[in-house]
Design a protein around this motif. Structure first.
Motif, PDB file in Angstrom:
ATOM      1  N   TYR A 154       0.854  -1.155   0.124  1.00 42.75           N
ATOM      2  CA  TYR A 154      -0.081  -0.144   0.150  1.00 42.75           C
ATOM      3  C   TYR A 154       1.001   1.297   0.034  1.00 42.75           C
ATOM      4  O   TYR A 154       2.210   1.244   0.378  1.00 42.75           O
ATOM      5  CB  TYR A 154      -0.905   0.206   1.271  1.00 42.75           C
ATOM      6  CG  TYR A 154      -0.356  -0.009   2.578  1.00 42.75           C
ATOM      7  CD1 TYR A 154      -0.375   1.170   3.298  1.00 42.75           C
ATOM      8  CD2 TYR A 154       0.163  -1.276   3.067  1.00 42.75           C
ATOM      9  CE1 TYR A 154       0.687   1.034   4.600  1.00 42.75           C
ATOM     10  CE2 TYR A 154       0.678  -1.205   4.472  1.00 42.75           C
ATOM     11  CZ  TYR A 154       0.908  -0.144   4.959  1.00 42.75           C
ATOM     12  OH  TYR A 154       1.580  -0.015   6.308  1.00 42.75           O
ATOM     13  N   SER A 194      -3.845   4.592  -1.415  1.00 42.53           N
ATOM     14  CA  SER A 194      -4.018   3.473  -2.033  1.00 42.53           C
ATOM     15  C   SER A 194      -4.764   2.294  -1.333  1.00 42.53           C
ATOM     16  O   SER A 194      -4.696   2.517  -0.218  1.00 42.53           O
ATOM     17  CB  SER A 194      -2.717   2.934  -2.625  1.00 42.53           C
ATOM     18  OG  SER A 194      -2.112   2.049  -1.755  1.00 42.53           O
ATOM     19  N   GLN A 195      -5.514   1.652  -2.074  1.00 44.98           N
ATOM     20  CA  GLN A 195      -6.035   0.247  -1.423  1.00 44.98           C
ATOM     21  C   GLN A 195      -4.587  -0.598  -1.002  1.00 44.98           C
ATOM     22  O   GLN A 195      -3.748  -0.631  -1.699  1.00 44.98           O
ATOM     23  CB  GLN A 195      -7.148  -0.310  -2.115  1.00 44.98           C
ATOM     24  CG  GLN A 195      -8.178   0.380  -2.407  1.00 44.98           C
ATOM     25  CD  GLN A 195      -9.389  -0.619  -2.777  1.00 44.98           C
ATOM     26  OE1 GLN A 195      -9.758  -1.502  -2.409  1.00 44.98           O
ATOM     27  NE2 GLN A 195      -9.959  -0.172  -4.097  1.00 44.98           N
ATOM     28  N   VAL A 238      -3.094  -3.928  -2.055  1.00 38.26           N
ATOM     29  CA  VAL A 238      -2.979  -4.758  -3.173  1.00 38.26           C
ATOM     30  C   VAL A 238      -1.753  -5.831  -2.867  1.00 38.26           C
ATOM     31  O   VAL A 238      -1.199  -5.657  -1.985  1.00 38.26           O
ATOM     32  CB  VAL A 238      -2.881  -3.936  -4.431  1.00 38.26           C
ATOM     33  CG1 VAL A 238      -3.828  -3.067  -4.645  1.00 38.26           C
ATOM     34  CG2 VAL A 238      -1.261  -3.204  -4.501  1.00 38.26           C
ATOM     35  N   MET A 281      -1.052   1.680 -10.623  1.00 37.21           N
ATOM     36  CA  MET A 281      -2.063   0.585 -10.303  1.00 37.21           C
ATOM     37  C   MET A 281      -2.455   0.091 -11.319  1.00 37.21           C
ATOM     38  O   MET A 281      -2.785  -1.304 -11.902  1.00 37.21           O
ATOM     39  CB  MET A 281      -3.248   1.173  -9.286  1.00 37.21           C
ATOM     40  CG  MET A 281      -2.684   1.240  -7.974  1.00 37.21           C
ATOM     41  SD  MET A 281      -1.927  -0.304  -6.996  1.00 37.21           S
ATOM     42  CE  MET A 281      -1.503   0.763  -5.243  1.00 37.21           C
ATOM     43  N   LEU A 293      -3.870  -3.596 -11.094  1.00 32.45           N
ATOM     44  CA  LEU A 293      -4.263  -3.586  -9.546  1.00 32.45           C
ATOM     45  C   LEU A 293      -5.343  -2.596  -9.323  1.00 32.45           C
ATOM     46  O   LEU A 293      -5.638  -1.813 -10.012  1.00 32.45           O
ATOM     47  CB  LEU A 293      -3.125  -3.248  -8.879  1.00 32.45           C
ATOM     48  CG  LEU A 293      -2.065  -4.257  -9.049  1.00 32.45           C
ATOM     49  CD1 LEU A 293      -0.499  -3.701  -8.120  1.00 32.45           C
ATOM     50  CD2 LEU A 293      -2.333  -5.693  -8.421  1.00 32.45           C
ATOM     51  N   ASP A 294      -6.179  -3.071  -8.131  1.00 29.82           N
ATOM     52  CA  ASP A 294      -7.263  -2.021  -7.835  1.00 29.82           C
ATOM     53  C   ASP A 294      -6.822  -0.627  -7.554  1.00 29.82           C
ATOM     54  O   ASP A 294      -6.045  -0.351  -6.762  1.00 29.82           O
ATOM     55  CB  ASP A 294      -8.041  -2.767  -6.571  1.00 29.82           C
ATOM     56  CG  ASP A 294      -8.579  -3.860  -6.704  1.00 29.82           C
ATOM     57  OD1 ASP A 294      -9.149  -4.215  -7.999  1.00 29.82           O
ATOM     58  OD2 ASP A 294      -8.974  -4.502  -5.781  1.00 29.82           O
TER      59      ASP A 294
END
Length: 218
Positions: free
Chosen positions: A33, A73-74, A76, A142, A147-148
């Motif tokens: 993250y 960010s989430q 991942v 991302m 990625l999310d």
């Protein structure tokens, strides 16, 4: 090649207060993250103790965060061989992002998607536009790695404390009392100030640092 600090982090879940992983840990998969660090002052720590004590009086036992940060960010999953190109992409994307200051002062209750953890957080009230610019830069990386990306309408915040399970309703019952501790703190409302001088990326037990560009005076 990249400045980094290595943290010795254990994988023993028994040492993490019963927290549940949101994805299965597999060898070679690195939880990752991107965030802005917050370095608390003594005043903040004193306020946090008051908040935890007040919540405890309402039957909510919160554990303070071991470190404090604001996520952009989430979380991942990166494969090990992606780490170098991922951080190179981040560094390039953040090259022209400038330093700024943001602040937070409004308490909010958050619960993760799996409803396995509840957080008491302090929501950002200034610096929102600059944070969105950072998110856009991070999201580009991302997307590049499929990625999310971050949430569409994010509530930027610093998590203060957490507990296992979904105790959202119990927290809502005492949130106004907790907010009054923030608003009536000693000489006036407490405002958490975040000096955003560098972005960091935590991946597994490695932390990569990305200094933001200083503002140039004209």
């Amino acid at each position: 090649m990249f400045p980094e600090e290595v943290d010795s982090q254990t994988e023993d879940s028994a040492l993490h207060g019963g927290r549940v992983r949101s994805f299965k840990h597999e060898r070679g998969n690195w939880a990752t993250y991107v965030y802005l660090p917050y370095h608390p002052e003594e005043e903040f720590r004193e306020l946090l103790e008051e908040l935890l004590s007040a919540a405890r009086a309402h039957g909510v036992l919160l554990t303070p965060q071991e470190e404090f940060h604001l996520s952009v960010s989430q979380t991942v999953v990166l494969r090990h061989h992606w780490i170098q190109p991922f951080t190179q992409s981040l560094r390039a994307g953040l090259l022209h992002c400038k330093r700024f200051v943001c602040s937070a002062g409004r308490l909010r209750v958050y619960c993760n998607a799996e409803r396995t953890r509840t957080f008491l957080g302090m929501e950002v009230c200034t610096g929102h536009a600059q944070l969105l610019e950072l998110v856009q830069a991070v999201d580009r990386t991302m997307t590049e790695f499929r990625l999310d990306t971050f949430y569409k309408d994010p509530s930027f915040h610093v998590s203060l404390a957490w507990c296992v399970g979904d105790v959202t309703e119990q927290m809502k019952e005492c949130i106004q009392e907790l907010q009054s501790l923030v608003d009536d703190h000693e000489e006036g409302p407490f405002l958490l100030r975040l000096d955003c001088t560098e972005l960091r990326c935590r991946t597994g037990n490695k932390t990569f640092r990305f200094p933001l560009e200083p503002e140039h005076l004209t």
